[in-house]
Design a protein around this motif. Structure first.
Motif, PDB file in Angstrom:
ATOM      1  N   VAL A   1       0.832  -1.205   0.000  1.00  0.00           N
ATOM      2  CA  VAL A   1       0.000   0.000   0.000  1.00  0.00           C
ATOM      3  C   VAL A   1       0.865   1.253   0.000  1.00  0.00           C
ATOM      4  O   VAL A   1       0.623   2.183  -0.777  1.00  0.00           O
ATOM      5  N   GLU A   2       1.870   1.285   0.839  1.00  0.00           N
ATOM      6  CA  GLU A   2       2.709   2.476   0.936  1.00  0.00           C
ATOM      7  C   GLU A   2       3.491   2.730  -0.344  1.00  0.00           C
ATOM      8  O   GLU A   2       3.768   3.870  -0.689  1.00  0.00           O
ATOM      9  N   GLY A   3       3.820   1.668  -1.076  1.00  0.00           N
ATOM     10  CA  GLY A   3       4.574   1.832  -2.316  1.00  0.00           C
ATOM     11  C   GLY A   3       3.727   2.057  -3.553  1.00  0.00           C
ATOM     12  O   GLY A   3       4.209   2.593  -4.544  1.00  0.00           O
ATOM     13  N   HIS A   4       2.439   1.669  -3.495  1.00  0.00           N
ATOM     14  CA  HIS A   4       1.614   1.716  -4.706  1.00  0.00           C
ATOM     15  C   HIS A   4       0.159   2.077  -4.413  1.00  0.00           C
ATOM     16  O   HIS A   4      -0.747   1.558  -5.059  1.00  0.00           O
ATOM     17  N   ALA A   5      -0.107   2.928  -3.459  1.00  0.00           N
ATOM     18  CA  ALA A   5      -1.479   3.167  -2.986  1.00  0.00           C
ATOM     19  C   ALA A   5      -2.470   3.429  -4.111  1.00  0.00           C
ATOM     20  O   ALA A   5      -3.527   2.806  -4.159  1.00  0.00           O
ATOM     21  N   ASP A   6      -2.161   4.333  -5.019  1.00  0.00           N
ATOM     22  CA  ASP A   6      -3.117   4.667  -6.076  1.00  0.00           C
ATOM     23  C   ASP A   6      -3.336   3.529  -7.058  1.00  0.00           C
ATOM     24  O   ASP A   6      -4.364   3.467  -7.719  1.00  0.00           O
ATOM     25  N   ASP A   7      -2.356   2.646  -7.185  1.00  0.00           N
ATOM     26  CA  ASP A   7      -2.460   1.521  -8.118  1.00  0.00           C
ATOM     27  C   ASP A   7      -2.661   0.198  -7.390  1.00  0.00           C
ATOM     28  O   ASP A   7      -2.396  -0.865  -7.945  1.00  0.00           O
ATOM     29  N   CYS A   8      -3.102   0.246  -6.166  1.00  0.00           N
ATOM     30  CA  CYS A   8      -3.242  -0.936  -5.323  1.00  0.00           C
ATOM     31  C   CYS A   8      -4.721  -1.280  -5.170  1.00  0.00           C
ATOM     32  O   CYS A   8      -5.525  -0.422  -4.815  1.00  0.00           O
ATOM     33  N   PHE A   9      -5.059  -2.542  -5.463  1.00  0.00           N
ATOM     34  CA  PHE A   9      -6.436  -2.992  -5.378  1.00  0.00           C
ATOM     35  C   PHE A   9      -6.504  -4.293  -4.580  1.00  0.00           C
ATOM     36  O   PHE A   9      -5.500  -4.994  -4.443  1.00  0.00           O
ATOM     37  N   ILE A  10      -7.680  -4.648  -4.098  1.00  0.00           N
ATOM     38  CA  ILE A  10      -7.859  -5.846  -3.275  1.00  0.00           C
ATOM     39  C   ILE A  10      -7.366  -7.098  -4.010  1.00  0.00           C
ATOM     40  O   ILE A  10      -6.838  -8.013  -3.389  1.00  0.00           O
ATOM     41  N   THR A  11      -7.503  -7.107  -5.317  1.00  0.00           N
ATOM     42  CA  THR A  11      -7.045  -8.274  -6.084  1.00  0.00           C
ATOM     43  C   THR A  11      -5.533  -8.452  -6.012  1.00  0.00           C
ATOM     44  O   THR A  11      -5.043  -9.576  -6.137  1.00  0.00           O
ATOM     45  N   ASP A  12      -4.782  -7.378  -5.770  1.00  0.00           N
ATOM     46  CA  ASP A  12      -3.328  -7.503  -5.605  1.00  0.00           C
ATOM     47  C   ASP A  12      -3.001  -8.369  -4.391  1.00  0.00           C
ATOM     48  O   ASP A  12      -2.082  -9.187  -4.422  1.00  0.00           O
ATOM     49  N   PHE A  13      -3.772  -8.208  -3.325  1.00  0.00           N
ATOM     50  CA  PHE A  13      -3.537  -8.988  -2.108  1.00  0.00           C
ATOM     51  C   PHE A  13      -3.993 -10.439  -2.296  1.00  0.00           C
ATOM     52  O   PHE A  13      -3.327 -11.362  -1.847  1.00  0.00           O
ATOM     53  N   GLU A  14      -5.105 -10.619  -2.998  1.00  0.00           N
ATOM     54  CA  GLU A  14      -5.564 -11.978  -3.299  1.00  0.00           C
ATOM     55  C   GLU A  14      -4.533 -12.717  -4.153  1.00  0.00           C
ATOM     56  O   GLU A  14      -4.251 -13.895  -3.908  1.00  0.00           O
ATOM     57  N   ASP A  15      -3.959 -12.013  -5.119  1.00  0.00           N
ATOM     58  CA  ASP A  15      -2.919 -12.619  -5.965  1.00  0.00           C
ATOM     59  C   ASP A  15      -1.698 -13.014  -5.139  1.00  0.00           C
ATOM     60  O   ASP A  15      -1.126 -14.088  -5.325  1.00  0.00           O
ATOM     61  N   ALA A  16      -1.286 -12.148  -4.224  1.00  0.00           N
ATOM     62  CA  ALA A  16      -0.117 -12.443  -3.377  1.00  0.00           C
ATOM     63  C   ALA A  16      -0.394 -13.642  -2.475  1.00  0.00           C
ATOM     64  O   ALA A  16       0.465 -14.523  -2.315  1.00  0.00           O
ATOM     65  N   LEU A  17      -1.574 -13.686  -1.877  1.00  0.00           N
ATOM     66  CA  LEU A  17      -1.921 -14.815  -1.009  1.00  0.00           C
ATOM     67  C   LEU A  17      -1.962 -16.118  -1.806  1.00  0.00           C
ATOM     68  O   LEU A  17      -1.485 -17.154  -1.331  1.00  0.00           O
ATOM     69  N   THR A  18      -2.491 -16.064  -3.009  1.00  0.00           N
ATOM     70  CA  THR A  18      -2.522 -17.247  -3.876  1.00  0.00           C
ATOM     71  C   THR A  18      -1.102 -17.669  -4.232  1.00  0.00           C
ATOM     72  O   THR A  18      -0.764 -18.856  -4.184  1.00  0.00           O
ATOM     73  N   LEU A  19      -0.247 -16.707  -4.574  1.00  0.00           N
ATOM     74  CA  LEU A  19       1.144 -16.996  -4.911  1.00  0.00           C
ATOM     75  C   LEU A  19       1.852 -17.722  -3.774  1.00  0.00           C
ATOM     76  O   LEU A  19       2.590 -18.684  -3.992  1.00  0.00           O
ATOM     77  N   TRP A  20       1.620 -17.283  -2.533  1.00  0.00           N
ATOM     78  CA  TRP A  20       2.269 -17.878  -1.365  1.00  0.00           C
ATOM     79  C   TRP A  20       1.528 -19.104  -0.851  1.00  0.00           C
ATOM     80  O   TRP A  20       1.964 -19.729   0.124  1.00  0.00           O
ATOM     81  N   GLY A  21       0.405 -19.450  -1.471  1.00  0.00           N
ATOM     82  CA  GLY A  21      -0.342 -20.631  -1.052  1.00  0.00           C
ATOM     83  C   GLY A  21      -1.025 -20.459   0.300  1.00  0.00           C
ATOM     84  O   GLY A  21      -1.218 -21.435   1.029  1.00  0.00           O
ATOM     85  N   ILE A  22      -1.399 -19.233   0.611  1.00  0.00           N
ATOM     86  CA  ILE A  22      -2.036 -18.940   1.895  1.00  0.00           C
ATOM     87  C   ILE A  22      -3.550 -18.863   1.679  1.00  0.00           C
ATOM     88  O   ILE A  22      -4.026 -18.028   0.901  1.00  0.00           O
ATOM     89  N   PRO A  23      -4.296 -19.716   2.362  1.00  0.00           N
ATOM     90  CA  PRO A  23      -5.759 -19.665   2.215  1.00  0.00           C
ATOM     91  C   PRO A  23      -6.313 -18.348   2.758  1.00  0.00           C
ATOM     92  O   PRO A  23      -5.791 -17.792   3.732  1.00  0.00           O
ATOM     93  N   TYR A  24      -7.374 -17.878   2.125  1.00  0.00           N
ATOM     94  CA  TYR A  24      -8.022 -16.656   2.580  1.00  0.00           C
ATOM     95  C   TYR A  24      -9.522 -16.741   2.302  1.00  0.00           C
ATOM     96  O   TYR A  24      -9.967 -17.557   1.505  1.00  0.00           O
ATOM     97  N   THR A  25     -10.257 -15.893   2.982  1.00  0.00           N
ATOM     98  CA  THR A  25     -11.680 -15.767   2.700  1.00  0.00           C
ATOM     99  C   THR A  25     -11.928 -14.377   2.138  1.00  0.00           C
ATOM    100  O   THR A  25     -11.200 -13.426   2.454  1.00  0.00           O
ATOM    101  N   ARG A  26     -12.948 -14.287   1.313  1.00  0.00           N
ATOM    102  CA  ARG A  26     -13.302 -13.024   0.671  1.00  0.00           C
ATOM    103  C   ARG A  26     -14.764 -12.744   0.968  1.00  0.00           C
ATOM    104  O   ARG A  26     -15.622 -13.601   0.772  1.00  0.00           O
TER     105      ARG A  26
END
Length: 103
Positions: free
Chosen positions: A69-94
């Motif tokens: 967020v601090e590095g890309h706030a204006d270009d940061c969306f919730i899907t960026d975090f979902e992509d990162a969690l998927t990349l690391w294999g971390i389960p999440y709920t939406r």
């Protein structure tokens, strides 16, 4: 929810926030909320709030969320975090909530 951090992005009549913190049960969350012309056009909604919740790990935690967020706030969306969690294999709920447009 304790220790919440929020960044607000405004572009004309569109307002969007990214918030993150810890839930009472110790899970991490990231929330994107938006309202304005773009939300109405893209989601057919007056307001939209999406929350992603996950168990932080050594590979991905709220520190990583803050860095993104601090590095890309204006270009940061919730899907960026979902992509990162998927990349690391971390389960999440939406959870997504919308306020419908009034006709």
């Amino acid at each position: 929810m304790a220790d919440e951090k929020t960044v607000v992005m405004e572009s004309g009549v569109e307002n969007r926030t990214i918030s993150w913190g810890v839930t009472p049960d110790g899970k991490a969350y990231v929330r994107e909320a938006s309202k304005g012309d773009l939300t109405e056009m893209m989601f057919d909604a007056a307001e939209r709030k999406t929350t992603v919740t996950f168990e932080p790990t050594d590979d991905y935690s709220l520190v990583d969320v803050a860095d993104t967020v601090e590095g890309h706030a204006d270009d940061c969306f919730i899907t960026d975090f979902e992509d990162a969690l998927t990349l690391w294999g971390i389960p999440y709920t939406r959870d997504e909530k919308v306020v419908p447009l009034v006709a």
